[in-house]
Design a protein around this motif. Sequence first.
Motif, PDB file in Angstrom:
ATOM      1  N   ASP A 117      38.324  52.368  50.729  1.00 56.09           N
ATOM      2  CA  ASP A 117      39.532  51.938  50.007  1.00 56.09           C
ATOM      3  C   ASP A 117      39.497  52.380  48.545  1.00 56.09           C
ATOM      4  OD1 ASP A 117      40.569  50.756  52.301  1.00 56.09           O
ATOM      5  OD2 ASP A 117      39.675  48.810  51.856  1.00 56.09           O
ATOM      6  N   GLY A 118      39.058  53.621  48.308  1.00 54.70           N
ATOM      7  CA  GLY A 118      39.023  54.179  46.964  1.00 54.70           C
ATOM      8  C   GLY A 118      37.834  53.760  46.125  1.00 54.70           C
ATOM      9  N   ARG A 119      36.918  52.988  46.676  1.00 53.52           N
ATOM     10  CA  ARG A 119      35.738  52.511  45.942  1.00 53.52           C
ATOM     11  C   ARG A 119      34.497  53.266  46.419  1.00 53.52           C
ATOM     12  NH1 ARG A 119      35.577  47.960  42.971  1.00 53.52           N
ATOM     13  NH2 ARG A 119      33.520  47.311  42.300  1.00 53.52           N
ATOM     14  N   HIS A 120      33.664  53.722  45.481  1.00 49.93           N
ATOM     15  CA  HIS A 120      32.411  54.405  45.819  1.00 49.93           C
ATOM     16  C   HIS A 120      31.386  53.357  46.248  1.00 49.93           C
ATOM     17  CE1 HIS A 120      33.233  58.430  43.889  1.00 49.93           C
ATOM     18  NE2 HIS A 120      34.278  57.703  43.530  1.00 49.93           N
ATOM     19  N   VAL A 121      30.903  53.483  47.480  1.00 51.74           N
ATOM     20  CA  VAL A 121      29.969  52.512  48.054  1.00 51.74           C
ATOM     21  C   VAL A 121      28.715  53.247  48.515  1.00 51.74           C
ATOM     22  CG1 VAL A 121      29.646  50.843  49.934  1.00 51.74           C
ATOM     23  CG2 VAL A 121      31.846  50.975  48.763  1.00 51.74           C
ATOM     24  N   ALA A 122      27.564  52.622  48.291  1.00 56.99           N
ATOM     25  CA  ALA A 122      26.284  53.131  48.785  1.00 56.99           C
ATOM     26  C   ALA A 122      25.869  52.268  49.967  1.00 56.99           C
ATOM     27  CB  ALA A 122      25.227  53.062  47.687  1.00 56.99           C
ATOM     28  N   VAL A 123      25.590  52.898  51.101  1.00 56.06           N
ATOM     29  CA  VAL A 123      25.186  52.184  52.309  1.00 56.06           C
ATOM     30  C   VAL A 123      23.736  52.556  52.601  1.00 56.06           C
ATOM     31  CG1 VAL A 123      25.685  51.735  54.733  1.00 56.06           C
ATOM     32  CG2 VAL A 123      27.558  52.318  53.162  1.00 56.06           C
ATOM     33  N   PHE A 124      22.886  51.541  52.728  1.00 53.94           N
ATOM     34  CA  PHE A 124      21.450  51.763  52.899  1.00 53.94           C
ATOM     35  C   PHE A 124      20.981  51.249  54.253  1.00 53.94           C
ATOM     36  CE2 PHE A 124      22.217  51.324  48.382  1.00 53.94           C
ATOM     37  CZ  PHE A 124      21.551  52.424  47.873  1.00 53.94           C
ATOM     38  N   ARG A 125      20.034  51.986  54.824  1.00 49.30           N
ATOM     39  CA  ARG A 125      19.341  51.554  56.042  1.00 49.30           C
ATOM     40  C   ARG A 125      17.910  51.240  55.634  1.00 49.30           C
ATOM     41  NH1 ARG A 125      18.866  55.078  61.621  1.00 49.30           N
ATOM     42  NH2 ARG A 125      17.783  53.484  62.860  1.00 49.30           N
ATOM     43  N   VAL A 126      17.527  49.983  55.777  1.00 49.44           N
ATOM     44  CA  VAL A 126      16.181  49.541  55.419  1.00 49.44           C
ATOM     45  C   VAL A 126      15.413  49.333  56.716  1.00 49.44           C
ATOM     46  CG1 VAL A 126      14.805  47.793  54.244  1.00 49.44           C
ATOM     47  CG2 VAL A 126      17.037  48.458  53.310  1.00 49.44           C
ATOM     48  N   GLY A 127      14.352  50.116  56.882  1.00 45.78           N
ATOM     49  CA  GLY A 127      13.641  50.091  58.157  1.00 45.78           C
ATOM     50  C   GLY A 127      14.547  50.674  59.228  1.00 45.78           C
ATOM     51  N   SER A 128      14.409  50.187  60.450  1.00 42.82           N
ATOM     52  CA  SER A 128      15.216  50.760  61.528  1.00 42.82           C
ATOM     53  C   SER A 128      16.508  49.999  61.788  1.00 42.82           C
ATOM     54  CB  SER A 128      14.391  50.839  62.808  1.00 42.82           C
ATOM     55  OG  SER A 128      14.003  49.536  63.202  1.00 42.82           O
ATOM     56  N   ASP A 129      16.587  48.726  61.334  1.00 43.89           N
ATOM     57  CA  ASP A 129      17.741  47.950  61.772  1.00 43.89           C
ATOM     58  C   ASP A 129      18.410  47.056  60.734  1.00 43.89           C
ATOM     59  OD1 ASP A 129      15.705  46.127  61.544  1.00 43.89           O
ATOM     60  OD2 ASP A 129      15.927  45.300  63.560  1.00 43.89           O
ATOM     61  N   LYS A 130      18.083  47.191  59.464  1.00 45.72           N
ATOM     62  CA  LYS A 130      18.750  46.397  58.422  1.00 45.72           C
ATOM     63  C   LYS A 130      19.627  47.320  57.583  1.00 45.72           C
ATOM     64  CE  LYS A 130      15.290  42.800  58.059  1.00 45.72           C
ATOM     65  NZ  LYS A 130      14.311  42.130  57.206  1.00 45.72           N
ATOM     66  N   PHE A 131      20.847  46.882  57.335  1.00 44.34           N
ATOM     67  CA  PHE A 131      21.796  47.684  56.575  1.00 44.34           C
ATOM     68  C   PHE A 131      22.365  46.862  55.429  1.00 44.34           C
ATOM     69  CE2 PHE A 131      21.445  49.692  60.616  1.00 44.34           C
ATOM     70  CZ  PHE A 131      21.548  51.046  60.342  1.00 44.34           C
ATOM     71  N   HIS A 132      22.557  47.519  54.286  1.00 40.34           N
ATOM     72  CA  HIS A 132      23.117  46.885  53.095  1.00 40.34           C
ATOM     73  C   HIS A 132      24.121  47.843  52.475  1.00 40.34           C
ATOM     74  CE1 HIS A 132      19.951  43.776  52.928  1.00 40.34           C
ATOM     75  NE2 HIS A 132      19.123  44.741  53.287  1.00 40.34           N
ATOM     76  N   ALA A 133      25.055  47.275  51.716  1.00 44.81           N
ATOM     77  CA  ALA A 133      26.010  48.104  50.979  1.00 44.81           C
ATOM     78  C   ALA A 133      26.237  47.488  49.597  1.00 44.81           C
ATOM     79  CB  ALA A 133      27.326  48.216  51.730  1.00 44.81           C
TER      80      ALA A 133
END
Length: 109
Positions: A25-41
Motif C-alpha cells: 500500500d505504498g509503504r516500504h516494508v522489510a519482511v524477515f524469515r528467522v530460522g525456518s518458520d518465524k516471520f516478521h515485518a
Amino acid sequence: MSQTFTPICSVDQILPNTGVAALVDGRHVAVFRVGSDKFHAIDNIDPRSGASVLSRGLIGNLGERTVVASPLYKNHFDLSTGECLEAPEQSVRAHAVQVQDGRVFVALN
C-alpha cells in the motif's frame, strides 16, 4: 476493522535468517524469515538515513530480543516491535505477518 493482508512472496523466496523488501500500500516494508518458520515485518526505511535498507540488515539476538542491525548506522531494531534499541525515538512500525499455503502475507499496522 479487519486487517487487509497483502501477498508478498512464497516462503521459499526468503532464505532463513534474511529479509526481503516489499511495497505494501505504498509503504516500504522489510519482511524477515528467522530460522525456518518465524516471520516478521517492520518498516524498511532506516529513520536515521531515510534509505530503504533495513531488509538488507543482519539478523541476530540482543539478550532475548530478535533484532536486525541497520546496514548503514548499525542501530538495532526489534523485529517484534520495531523499537530501535539505541535510540527509541527512531523506532519503526512493526506489521502483522501471516503464512498460508506456503505464501507470506503482510498487513500494515
